[in-house]
Design an enzyme around this catalytic site. Structure first.
Site, mmCIF file in Angstrom:
data_model
loop_
_atom_site.group_PDB
_atom_site.id
_atom_site.type_symbol
_atom_site.label_atom_id
_atom_site.label_comp_id
_atom_site.label_asym_id
_atom_site.label_seq_id
_atom_site.Cartn_x
_atom_site.Cartn_y
_atom_site.Cartn_z
ATOM 1 N N TYR A 104 -63.910 -7.930 53.674
ATOM 2 C CA TYR A 104 -62.620 -7.192 54.347
ATOM 3 C C TYR A 104 -61.311 -8.593 53.749
ATOM 4 C CZ TYR A 104 -59.060 -5.198 57.035
ATOM 5 O OH TYR A 104 -57.636 -4.432 57.533
ATOM 6 N N SER B 101 -53.313 -7.667 54.931
ATOM 7 C CA SER B 101 -53.496 -8.057 56.239
ATOM 8 C C SER B 101 -53.511 -9.314 56.637
ATOM 9 C CB SER B 101 -55.191 -7.483 56.714
ATOM 10 O OG SER B 101 -55.398 -8.101 57.880
#
Length: 273
Positions: A155, A141
């Site tokens: 995350y 990401s």
């Protein structure tokens, strides 16, 4: 066409994972699809078999199980199915501060986001090397390339791990016929924000920040085929990455903290279903 090549896609029941399955099928790859929702996997597999005349095997599995990757690879081996392409896509987000969630939640998260993809590669890589062909896409990401934010403690860290891991692995596989890519999309239309409860909030963000899952998947497969080790989807995301890279760490963290605080305030004041 990809005659006799087979791809394993994790988190294949929706979003980017489903888009990867569809794009791989379009390119002629046979498929192994895994996720928790067996009914959804079966429906996708049946559609892709009919549309593209490929084989599609469904392997429902919760990768939060510590024995999940081993069980999956053993099941494939028992059926004589080798894997030429691995797309490590399964993932989700955990909100709240680190100490506001039980340790079991974080342990399961790290199992799915870091341990499972690493173990799947460890188990499947020798076969790829032996056959002289392999493609590994680790869906990371943009969050792994910018400073971490409060309320999403693990995350960004998990995605940064996938990026660094992919870089090292790509160097280790040079000359073997195996390509490794860390794919770094930004905001992508999928079920991700429905799962973590942020759908209504992120839907108010500018449209130019968003990409669609089929484009992300297509670009990811093109990138790994071309030997791109880290690929950031979209011009806007590449600009964001470049800007944060140029900023001093202290300023980058300050900007991240400010925007994160605004996001949390908007989320706290938004109505919940």
């Amino acid at each position: 066409m990809a005659s006799n090549r087979r791809a394993l896609v994790t988190g294949a029941s929706a979003g980017i994972g489903e888009a990867f399955a569809r794009e791989l099928a379009r390119r002629g790859f046979d498929l192994v699809l895994t996720a928790r929702r067996a009914d959804r996997l079966e429906a996708i597999a049946a559609e892709l078999r009919d549309r593209h005349a490929i084989e599609a095997v469904v392997a429902p599995l919760d990768l939060a199980r510590p024995d999940g990757p081993e069980a999956l690879v053993a099941a494939l081996a028992s059926q004589g199915l080798h894997i030429d392409v691995l797309v490590n896509n399964a993932g989700y987000g955990v909100t709240d501060y680190l100490d506001e969630q039980p340790w079991s939640t974080h342990a399961a998260f790290m199992q799915v986001m870091m341990t499972a993809p690493t173990e799947l590669i460890w188990r499947l890589l020798p076969g790829m090397k032996a056959r002289g062909y392999g493609r590994i896409v680790n869906v990371a990401s943009l969050a792994g390339l910018v400073p971490g934010s409060a309320g999403h403690t693990l995350y960004g860290a998990s995605k940064a791990y996938l990026i660094r891991f992919s870089q090292s692995l790509a160097l280790e596989t040079l000359g073997t016929g195996v390509h490794v890519t860390a794919l770094c999309p930004g905001f992508t239309h999928s079920e991700f924000h429905d799962v973590n409860g942020a759908r209504q909030l992120v839907s108010n963000m500018p449209s130019f920040l968003w990409m669609d899952a089929p484009t992300v998947a297509r670009q990811g497969l093109d990138a790994v085929e071309a030997g791109e080790i880290v690929y950031v989807n979209g011009r806007v995301n590449r600009v964001i990455k470049a800007l944060f890279k140029l900023l001093p760490d202290r300023l980058a963290l300050k900007l991240t903290e400010r925007e994160g605080r605004r996001f949390r305030l908007r989320r706290a004041s938004s109505p919940h279903p």
